[in-house]
Write an enzyme that holds these catalytic residues in place. Structure first.
Site, PDB file in Angstrom:
ATOM      1  CD  GLU A 243      49.081 -22.293  22.470  1.00  0.00           C
ATOM      2  OE1 GLU A 243      48.396 -23.286  22.785  1.00  0.00           O
ATOM      3  OE2 GLU A 243      49.160 -21.279  23.171  1.00  0.00           O
ATOM      4  CB  CYS A 277      43.643 -26.075  18.220  1.00  0.00           C
ATOM      5  SG  CYS A 277      43.326 -24.368  18.671  1.00  0.00           S
TER       6      CYS A 277
END
Ligand code: NAD
Length: 469
Positions: A243, A277
């Site tokens: 990720e 993010c």
């Protein structure tokens, strides 16, 4: 001064070196966090390996019950953990801050506790029957970042444990304390060795991810580190869930009511001071709507109380660390020197890594603040003339974690959403993750997904039992 230790095989580990952790809002010391040695990494992997044999034999139902007990421990200690997050990471207790983070930890533990991967008959005829079982991989190495330190660690460790793996977790060197405390607490209801920690910087992370006895790597962090981890995994052939960073675009469809979407856009961009993010990191607005969108966002920004997140009135806290603070200042400074319109809001305290909520207009693709991941409270707002140009801009970068389209109706947004390259495209919301909905990046934002049944599959390996009739 209080010290915080790692836990291996259910016991605290005596460390030979420590680092002092400071509150990013006040500069006050929070205590000393252990720094692991390479020997500690090896010990943790051996403990996890030994514990995994028994843990994988525990019935599925018992593992579900144990994970549900972990959720209860998180709930019972939620205020303690939330305060630690605020003091260490900076996000405020209130709003979408540290209490919200701990409640997410509870939810992302309860959901896997209730899920199961049943064996699947993939083929059957008169002669044979083939059944696909999902078995644990073994020892999972989990490497977490500093922005949502507990929530992201939970995303990594809970599905792994739920499916019969054991874990060695390394928190970020910027935010180890709350994570070490969370692990200490939840170890009360886990068998020894199922969840172990090591701590330290990238060198210790590299010792873990290149360890020959690791079976899976869960990594959340930057693209540069992700590439190093892929190389390290040639030592152990561990599959990786990666990720990585994002530079999420949001497109406002022409004619959209700016006041109706302003709050969603604001928190989509400034959640956790932009250190998320999947935050909106570049906003594309049609030239006719540009002024009204900036006015609506400015109205909200003006009202946001900035300060130490331990004060429940504050909704915007400091950046977590000096590196990030300097990076955001540099990118805003670059935009300013290129003649962009830098609009800053809020009374910023003198101590700590505080920055004002910043909107940057009169900016184009190709400028650093648009093209690089700022990971901070500075949102570039780019004018476009037609939707095709906005879609091309949105898709022009290698980052492809999330994206969003904003319109007066979902029907208007959906054709645009279908053209965007990202792991998730949200409509009239951004970063709206859910524990049942797979989440992951496309292109340079990584591979593999977390959450839901797909997330459970990612911490198992298929085993086919093929029966001749
Ligand atoms: P980082 O890559 O600097 O650090 C992440 C972790 O990796 C830390 O624990 C660090 O110690 C460790 N590490 C560093 N070098 C290593 C190595 N060689 N081997 C193994 N481990 C190593 O990232 P960060 O600054 O902590 O986090 C910010 C980045 O993370 C941003 O780019 C952000 O977008 C991204 N992020 C992505 C997601 C997602 O779900 N896609 C979520 C949160 C953050």
């Amino acid at each position: 001064m209080q010290t915080y230790s790692n836990l291996v095989n259910g016991k605290p580990v005596e460390a030979t070196s420590h680092q002092e952790i400071l509150n990013p809002a006040t500069g006050d010391s929070l205590g000393l966090a252990a720094i692991s040695s390479e020997q500690d990494v090896n010990d943790a992997v051996i403990a996890a390996r030994n514990a995994q044999k028994d843990w994988s034999r525990v019935s599925d139902q018992e593992r579900q019950e144990t994970v549900a007990r972990v959720a209860q421990v998180l709930q019972d200690n939620s205020e303690y953990l939330a305060e630690l997050i605020t003091r260490e990471q900076g996000k405020p207790l209130s709003g979408p801050g540290s209490r919200f983070e701990v409640q997410a930890c509870v939810g992302w533990t309860q959901v896997p506790a209730a899920l199961a991967l049943a064996p699947e008959t993939v083929h059957e005829d008169e002669e044979r029957k083939d059944v696909l079982h999902r078995v644990p991989l073994g020892v999972v190495a989990a490497i977490a970042p500093w922005n949502w330190p507990l929530m992201i660690a939970i995303w990594q460790i809970i599905p792994a444990i739920r499916m019969g793996n054991t874990v060695v977790l390394k928190p970020s060197e910027y935010t180890p304390i709350a994570t070490l405390e969370m692990v200490r607490l939840i170890n009360q209801v886990l068998p020894p060795g199922v969840l172990n920690t090591i701590s330290g910087d990238g060198r210790i992370g590299a010792a873990l991810t290149s360890h020959p006895d690791i079976d899976k790597i869960m990594f959340t962090g930057s693209e540069a580190t992700g590439r190093r981890i892929i190389e390290a995994s040639s030592r152990n052939l561990a599959p990786i869930t990666l990720e990585l960073g994002g530079n999420d675009p949001a497109i406002v469809v022409p004619g959209t009511d700016a006041t109706a979407i302003a709050e969603g856009l604001f928190w989509g961009a400034f959640l956790n001071m932009g250190q998320t993010c999947a935050c909106i990191k570049r906003l594309y607005v049609h030239e006719n709507d540009y002024d009204s969108v900036i006015a609506a966002l400015s109205d909200l920004a003006r009202q946001m109380p900035i300060g130490d997140g331990m004060n429940e009135n504050n909704l915007i806290g400091p950046l977590q660390n000096k590196m990030q603070y300097n990076k955001v200042k540099e990118l805003v400074g670059d935009a300013r020197s290129n003649g962009c319109d830098v609009m800053e809001f809020g009374d910023v305290p003198d101590t700590g890594y505080f920055l004002p909520v910043t909107l940057v207009g009169n900016i184009q693709d190709g400028q650093r603040l648009v093209d690089e991941e700022q990971f901070g409270p500075a949102l570039p707002i780019v004018r476009y003339k037609n939707l095709d140009d906005a879609v091309a801009s949105a898709n022009s970068l290698s980052a492809a974690l999330g994206a969003s389209v904003w319109a007066n109706s979902p029907e208007e947004a959906e054709p645009v959403a279908m053209r965007l390259e990202a792991g998730t495209v949200w409509i009239n919301q951004h970063g709206a993750i859910h524990p049942m909905v797979p989440f992951g990046g496309n292109k340079a934002s990584g591979y593999g997904v977390e959450f839901g049944l797909e997330g459970l599959k990612a911490v198992t390996q298929p085993r086919v039992i093929s029966i001749k009739k």
